[in-house]
Write a protein that holds these residues in place. Structure first.
Motif, PDB file in Angstrom:
ATOM      1  N   PHE A 159       0.680  -1.167   0.112  1.00  0.00           N
ATOM      2  CA  PHE A 159      -0.040   0.047  -0.041  1.00  0.00           C
ATOM      3  C   PHE A 159       0.880   1.418  -0.015  1.00  0.00           C
ATOM      4  O   PHE A 159       2.105   1.328   0.406  1.00  0.00           O
ATOM      5  N   PRO A 160       0.364   2.304  -0.400  1.00  0.00           N
ATOM      6  CA  PRO A 160       1.079   3.649  -0.322  1.00  0.00           C
ATOM      7  C   PRO A 160       0.682   4.276   0.788  1.00  0.00           C
ATOM      8  O   PRO A 160      -0.223   4.210   1.422  1.00  0.00           O
ATOM      9  N   ILE A 161       1.481   5.114   1.158  1.00  0.00           N
ATOM     10  CA  ILE A 161       1.121   6.230   2.318  1.00  0.00           C
ATOM     11  C   ILE A 161       1.839   7.372   1.648  1.00  0.00           C
ATOM     12  O   ILE A 161       2.615   7.793   1.035  1.00  0.00           O
ATOM     13  N   VAL A 162       0.968   8.554   1.735  1.00  0.00           N
ATOM     14  CA  VAL A 162       0.989   9.972   1.396  1.00  0.00           C
ATOM     15  C   VAL A 162       1.759  10.673   2.493  1.00  0.00           C
ATOM     16  O   VAL A 162       1.532  10.768   3.783  1.00  0.00           O
ATOM     17  N   ILE A 163       2.810  11.119   2.156  1.00  0.00           N
ATOM     18  CA  ILE A 163       3.985  12.108   3.010  1.00  0.00           C
ATOM     19  C   ILE A 163       4.182  13.457   2.468  1.00  0.00           C
ATOM     20  O   ILE A 163       3.831  13.502   1.257  1.00  0.00           O
ATOM     21  N   GLY A 164       4.765  14.201   3.156  1.00  0.00           N
ATOM     22  CA  GLY A 164       5.153  15.474   2.535  1.00  0.00           C
ATOM     23  C   GLY A 164       6.313  15.529   1.873  1.00  0.00           C
ATOM     24  O   GLY A 164       7.303  14.679   1.881  1.00  0.00           O
ATOM     25  N   PHE A 165       6.692  16.671   1.137  1.00  0.00           N
ATOM     26  CA  PHE A 165       7.970  16.662   0.526  1.00  0.00           C
ATOM     27  C   PHE A 165       9.107  16.491   0.929  1.00  0.00           C
ATOM     28  O   PHE A 165      10.155  16.044   0.909  1.00  0.00           O
ATOM     29  N   ASN A 166       9.384  17.239   2.317  1.00  0.00           N
ATOM     30  CA  ASN A 166      10.475  17.354   3.304  1.00  0.00           C
ATOM     31  C   ASN A 166      10.776  15.869   3.699  1.00  0.00           C
ATOM     32  O   ASN A 166      12.172  15.397   3.624  1.00  0.00           O
ATOM     33  N   GLU A 167       9.868  15.018   3.990  1.00  0.00           N
ATOM     34  CA  GLU A 167       9.982  13.571   4.463  1.00  0.00           C
ATOM     35  C   GLU A 167      10.150  12.827   3.300  1.00  0.00           C
ATOM     36  O   GLU A 167      11.170  12.015   3.535  1.00  0.00           O
ATOM     37  N   VAL A 168       9.830  12.910   2.053  1.00  0.00           N
ATOM     38  CA  VAL A 168      10.214  12.006   1.010  1.00  0.00           C
ATOM     39  C   VAL A 168      11.762  12.256   0.447  1.00  0.00           C
ATOM     40  O   VAL A 168      12.355  11.303   0.392  1.00  0.00           O
ATOM     41  N   GLU A 169      12.055  13.656   0.636  1.00  0.00           N
ATOM     42  CA  GLU A 169      13.277  13.947   0.328  1.00  0.00           C
ATOM     43  C   GLU A 169      14.307  13.208   1.299  1.00  0.00           C
ATOM     44  O   GLU A 169      15.524  13.021   0.805  1.00  0.00           O
ATOM     45  N   GLU A 170      14.043  13.355   2.522  1.00  0.00           N
ATOM     46  CA  GLU A 170      14.856  12.754   3.569  1.00  0.00           C
ATOM     47  C   GLU A 170      15.063  11.266   3.246  1.00  0.00           C
ATOM     48  O   GLU A 170      16.000  10.712   3.296  1.00  0.00           O
ATOM     49  N   ILE A 171      13.632  10.529   2.968  1.00  0.00           N
ATOM     50  CA  ILE A 171      14.019   9.123   3.125  1.00  0.00           C
ATOM     51  C   ILE A 171      14.686   8.881   1.780  1.00  0.00           C
ATOM     52  O   ILE A 171      15.555   7.827   1.681  1.00  0.00           O
ATOM     53  N   ASN A 172      14.657   9.397   0.572  1.00  0.00           N
ATOM     54  CA  ASN A 172      15.198   9.444  -0.751  1.00  0.00           C
ATOM     55  C   ASN A 172      16.706   9.652  -0.327  1.00  0.00           C
ATOM     56  O   ASN A 172      17.731   8.943  -0.862  1.00  0.00           O
ATOM     57  N   ARG A 173      17.116  10.538   0.242  1.00  0.00           N
ATOM     58  CA  ARG A 173      18.735  11.010   0.810  1.00  0.00           C
ATOM     59  C   ARG A 173      19.173   9.830   1.350  1.00  0.00           C
ATOM     60  O   ARG A 173      20.192   9.300   1.204  1.00  0.00           O
ATOM     61  N   LYS A 174      18.498   9.034   2.374  1.00  0.00           N
ATOM     62  CA  LYS A 174      18.930   8.173   3.041  1.00  0.00           C
ATOM     63  C   LYS A 174      19.061   7.016   2.118  1.00  0.00           C
ATOM     64  O   LYS A 174      20.174   6.157   2.196  1.00  0.00           O
ATOM     65  N   LEU A 175      18.326   6.739   1.336  1.00  0.00           N
ATOM     66  CA  LEU A 175      18.439   5.561   0.414  1.00  0.00           C
ATOM     67  C   LEU A 175      19.461   5.776  -0.622  1.00  0.00           C
ATOM     68  O   LEU A 175      20.200   4.635  -1.073  1.00  0.00           O
ATOM     69  N   CYS A 176      19.946   7.091  -0.970  1.00  0.00           N
ATOM     70  CA  CYS A 176      20.819   7.248  -2.025  1.00  0.00           C
ATOM     71  C   CYS A 176      22.192   7.290  -1.293  1.00  0.00           C
ATOM     72  O   CYS A 176      23.241   7.466  -1.989  1.00  0.00           O
TER      73      CYS A 176
END
Length: 141
Positions: free
Chosen positions: A33-50
């Motif tokens: 399932f998807p979870i809707v989150i904010g831009f700052n949070e998705v950027e932080e998750i993406n930063r960690k993944l990368c």
């Protein structure tokens, strides 16, 4: 609480919009399932993944350092509830010297937003779980 282990399956970043999405999927199954989150949070998750390290610690980096300074670690993340289309989560902390297998009396659960919990899990490698009741609620919708 009956838990199902999940993994972060996908991060969707929309440059033109406030709603971003992360997708969780069962590790041993097909449900997700998807979870809707904010831009700052998705950027932080993406930063960690990368593996991108900012020049100074950001909020989730700070939280990880606080846990460590207090002698704790992130044991697991739990998406614990879904009410009125809003997901609820907890991070579970344990003393650093306690094993990771079985829950202990020394664990501490802290309520938080799923996006923050997932960002911390990605940062630390902690496992993520979803309450089976959340999957059942999603199937009923």
């Amino acid at each position: 609480m009956d838990l199902v282990e999940v993994e972060l399956a996908r991060v969707v970043i929309h440059q033109k919009g406030d709603q971003q999405f992360i997708h969780l999927r069962e590790r041993q199954g097909n449900r997700g399932f998807p979870i809707v989150i904010g831009f700052n949070e998705v950027e932080e998750i993406n930063r960690k993944l990368c593996g991108v390290q900012p020049p100074r610690p950001l909020t989730h980096d700070l939280m990880g350092r606080v846990f460590q300074a207090l002698g704790h670690r992130l044991q697991r993340v739990v998406i614990s509830d879904l009410r009125e289309s809003t997901f609820y989560a907890q991070i579970v902390l344990a003393p650093s010297d306690v094993g990771t297998k079985a829950p202990t009396a020394s664990e501490k659960a802290v309520d938080c937003r799923p996006s923050d919990a997932i960002a911390l899990a990605v940062q630390t490698g902690a496992p993520m779980y979803v309450a089976r009741a959340v999957f059942e609620s999603l199937a009923a919708e």
